[in-house]
Scaffold this active site. Structure first.
Site, short mmCIF file in Angstrom:
data_model
loop_
_atom_site.label_atom_id
_atom_site.label_comp_id
_atom_site.label_asym_id
_atom_site.label_seq_id
_atom_site.Cartn_x
_atom_site.Cartn_y
_atom_site.Cartn_z
CG PHE A 149 -0.24 0.47 2.50
CD1 PHE A 149 -0.13 1.82 2.78
CD2 PHE A 149 0.33 -0.44 3.38
CE1 PHE A 149 0.53 2.25 3.92
CE2 PHE A 149 1.00 -0.02 4.52
CZ PHE A 149 1.10 1.34 4.79
CB CYS A 281 10.36 -0.17 2.67
SG CYS A 281 10.90 0.51 1.12
P1 NAD Z 1 1.53 -6.65 2.94
O1 NAD Z 1 2.57 -7.71 3.02
O2 NAD Z 1 0.40 -6.69 3.90
O3 NAD Z 1 0.84 -6.67 1.49
C1 NAD Z 1 1.62 -6.65 0.30
C2 NAD Z 1 0.83 -7.37 -0.79
O4 NAD Z 1 0.64 -8.73 -0.39
C3 NAD Z 1 -0.54 -6.78 -1.06
O5 NAD Z 1 -0.76 -6.74 -2.44
C4 NAD Z 1 -1.48 -7.76 -0.37
O6 NAD Z 1 -2.73 -7.87 -1.03
C5 NAD Z 1 -0.74 -9.07 -0.45
N1 NAD Z 1 -1.03 -9.95 0.70
C6 NAD Z 1 -1.28 -9.56 1.97
N2 NAD Z 1 -1.49 -10.64 2.75
C7 NAD Z 1 -1.36 -11.73 1.96
C8 NAD Z 1 -1.46 -13.13 2.20
N3 NAD Z 1 -1.72 -13.63 3.40
N4 NAD Z 1 -1.25 -13.96 1.16
C9 NAD Z 1 -0.97 -13.48 -0.06
N5 NAD Z 1 -0.88 -12.16 -0.34
C10 NAD Z 1 -1.06 -11.29 0.65
O7 NAD Z 1 2.30 -5.25 3.01
P2 NAD Z 1 1.68 -3.78 3.15
O8 NAD Z 1 1.15 -3.61 4.53
O9 NAD Z 1 0.79 -3.48 2.01
O10 NAD Z 1 2.99 -2.90 2.96
C11 NAD Z 1 3.84 -2.55 4.02
C12 NAD Z 1 5.01 -3.49 4.10
O11 NAD Z 1 5.74 -3.48 2.87
C13 NAD Z 1 6.03 -3.07 5.15
O12 NAD Z 1 6.47 -4.24 5.81
C14 NAD Z 1 7.14 -2.44 4.34
O13 NAD Z 1 8.42 -2.46 4.95
C15 NAD Z 1 7.12 -3.30 3.13
N6 NAD Z 1 7.76 -2.63 2.01
C16 NAD Z 1 9.00 -3.06 1.65
C17 NAD Z 1 9.66 -2.45 0.62
C18 NAD Z 1 11.02 -2.91 0.20
O14 NAD Z 1 11.51 -2.43 -0.79
N7 NAD Z 1 11.65 -3.83 0.90
C19 NAD Z 1 9.06 -1.39 -0.07
C20 NAD Z 1 7.78 -0.98 0.32
C21 NAD Z 1 7.14 -1.61 1.37
#
Ligand code: NAD
Length: 500
Positions: A149, A281
């Site tokens: 998100f 992130c």
């Molecule tokens: P999230 O892991 O909840 O969701 C990411 C994606 O995974 C979404 O599209 C979601 O629909 C999907 N998803 C969620 N739960 C799932 C499940 N159980 N099974 C399959 N798919 C699933 O992450 P978020 O809350 O949207 O984003 C924040 C996180 O992303 C933070 O931990 C942040 O550090 C990380 N992030 C990392 C980077 C990087 O470059 N390392 C960059 C941006 C964000």
């Protein structure tokens, strides 16, 4: 209520799943839209469309593909404000911050426009007598991007410009919390001339993600999100024979050495910890001042600055930071502050108490800027990613102890050191076990022509995103060895050759 749904074969497609969930405006706490949640059958139909588009797209000359992306880049420049407003409405970040996100994504499009240059292969003449050898990079087929998100435009643009420029067809599964940006980008790619089926969007949750993971026609998956989901995507995707790059969560530390320019470090920390309400992130969530004297002086500088932070809706151009993304995120962040306090840390500036004139936005998901001192490595607030406007201070007495602290952390996305000493800076950059390092730069996000990625629990898979790492991820090498037993003659041609 409007429903945000899919984009398949260059057309907006309503969902047939009967499943959806509300999309909130975090500034108001209100919901005027829902997002469709695709079924496995709907995902399989999108994959079939992308598969059908791949043979022609993969054989389209790279220059023609690049020209479409170049047109898309111009549209993005012209309409950055429109995309930024769509992001702010569902994510909550300030308008300027959202424009910054669009710009950082656009830079990857600029990189991808260079595809004809970086797709050039290698050629060896006479590997044997009359025998030549050459290798080329070919696309993989249908590839998918599953995104978080916090950057609903930039993170997809870490992926699809490079994937498309190298000849793949792409399916984006955006975050269900802020899905509108994905459809604007899809519309603009179509307007730029992208053929049907080359770029598709499928909205959804775990069911859609699992359908992508299990469909054998999806050849590669790029994921960005939290660490547990990144690990799940990597394990499931690779077990199903796919290429996977899965970027996970972060806990980024900034070391402030005794010789650092403290004003510069304090200003850098303000932006790095509280910009985008800490939902980046690459946010700095842990300050590591070396010596107690530095810690005390730094806290003296930060305290009034954090108290003066203007928290408000993106609609107010004076806001320094907006709300966090959901009510659940707000409650989770407040819970972390409670837990830090209960475990013995000292809350210096308390975002739980935050009171400002909210001008009618009282129901938004706001958290005030928070500073917590005396955080130790046995506390939950050091071990876990908070992902909110909370800066922890972990005091250390030497450079070596600061480095050991960072290397003890399971996450290793980014880190920074503030110092005036070149030798310390150089040693830090060489030795630290973290993927992206800043020297007097708090958020060292690599430019588009370099590559983005952390180490350890911040990544699963081998390739970082965009830059040449992205090109390697989205292509595979083919090496041909050729011998021609007899020559071929053609007649002379006098016109300027044009191959593009
Ligand atoms: P999230 O892991 O909840 O969701 C990411 C994606 O995974 C979404 O599209 C979601 O629909 C999907 N998803 C969620 N739960 C799932 C499940 N159980 N099974 C399959 N798919 C699933 O992450 P978020 O809350 O949207 O984003 C924040 C996180 O992303 C933070 O931990 C942040 O550090 C990380 N992030 C990392 C980077 C990087 O470059 N390392 C960059 C941006 C964000």
């Amino acid at each position: 209520m409007t429903e945000i749904a899919h984009f398949i074969n260059n057309a907006h497609v309503a969902s047939t799943s009967g499943r959806s969930q509300p999309v909130f405006n975090p500034a108001t706490g209100e919901s005027e839209k829902t997002v469709a949640l695709a079924t496995t059958a709907e995902v399989d139909a999108v994959v079939a469309a992308a598969k059908a588009a791949w043979p022609a797209w993969s054989k389209t000359p790279p220059l023609r593909r690049a020209r479409i992306l170049d047109k898309f880049k111009s549209i993005l420049w012209d309409r950055a404000d429109e995309l930024a407003r769509a992001i702010s409405n569902e994510h909550g970040k300030t308008h300027d911050d959202a424009v910054g996100e669009v710009t950082r994504g656009l830079e990857v499009v600029e990189f991808a426009v260079g595809a004809p240059s970086f797709l050039k292969g290698e050629f060896s003449e006479n590997v044997g007598t009359g025998v030549d050898s050459f290798n080329i990079r070919q696309s993989l087929g249908v590839v998918a991007g599953i995104t978080p998100f916090n950057f609903p435009a930039m993170v997809p643009m870490w992926m699809f410009p490079v994937a498309l420029a190298t000849g793949n067809t792409f399916i984006l599964k955006p975050s269900e919390r802020d899905p509108s940006a994905s459809l604007l980008m899809a519309d603009w790619l179509k307007e730029a001339g992208l053929p049907d089926g080359v770029f598709n969007v499928v909205q959804g949750d775990k069911e859609a993600v699992d359908a992508l993971l299990n469909n054998p026609d999806v050849k590669a998956i790029s994921f960005v999100g939290s660490t547990p989901i990144a690990q799940y995507i990597y394990q499931t995707g690779t077990a199903n024979g796919k290429r996977v790059q899965a970027l996970g969560g972060a806990k980024n530390h900034m070391v402030i050495m005794p010789d650092a320019d403290l004003d510069m470090a304090a200003n850098a920390l303000m932006g790095a910890a509280f910009g985008s309400a800490g939902e980046r992130c690459m946010a700095i969530s842990v300050a590591v001042p070396v010596t107690d004297a530095v810690a005390d002086a730094l806290i003296d500088k930060l305290t009034p600055m954090i108290k003066a932070l203007k928290v408000g809706p993106a609609a107010d151009s004076a806001s320094d930071m907006g709300p966090v993304v959901t009510k659940a995120a707000q409650e989770k962040i407040l819970g972390y502050i409670d837990s830090g306090e209960a475990e013995g840390a000292k809350v210096i500036v308390d975002g739980r108490d935050f009171k400002q004139d909210m001008q009618g936005y009282e129901n938004g998901y706001y958290v005030g800027g928070t500073l917590i001192d005396n955080v130790t490595t046995d506390m939950k607030i050091w071990k876990e990613e908070i992902f909110g406007p909370v800066l922890s201070v972990v005091r250390r007495n030497s450079y070596d102890d600061a480095v050991a602290l960072i290397d003890q952390c399971e996450f290793a996305n980014g880190t920074a050191i503030f110092t005036r000493d070149g030798d310390t800076a150089r040693a830090f950059a060489q030795d630290i076990e973290v993927g992206m390092v800043g020297i007097n730069v708090p958020i060292p996000v690599p430019m588009a022509f370099h590559s983005f990625g952390g180490w350890k629990a911040s990544i699963f898979g081998d390739h970082h995103m965009h830059g040449m790492e992205g090109v390697r991820f989205y292509t595979r090498i083919k090496t041909t060895t050729q011998r021609w037993p007899s020559g071929q003659r053609t007649e002379a041609e006098f016109t300027m050759p044009t191959l593009g």
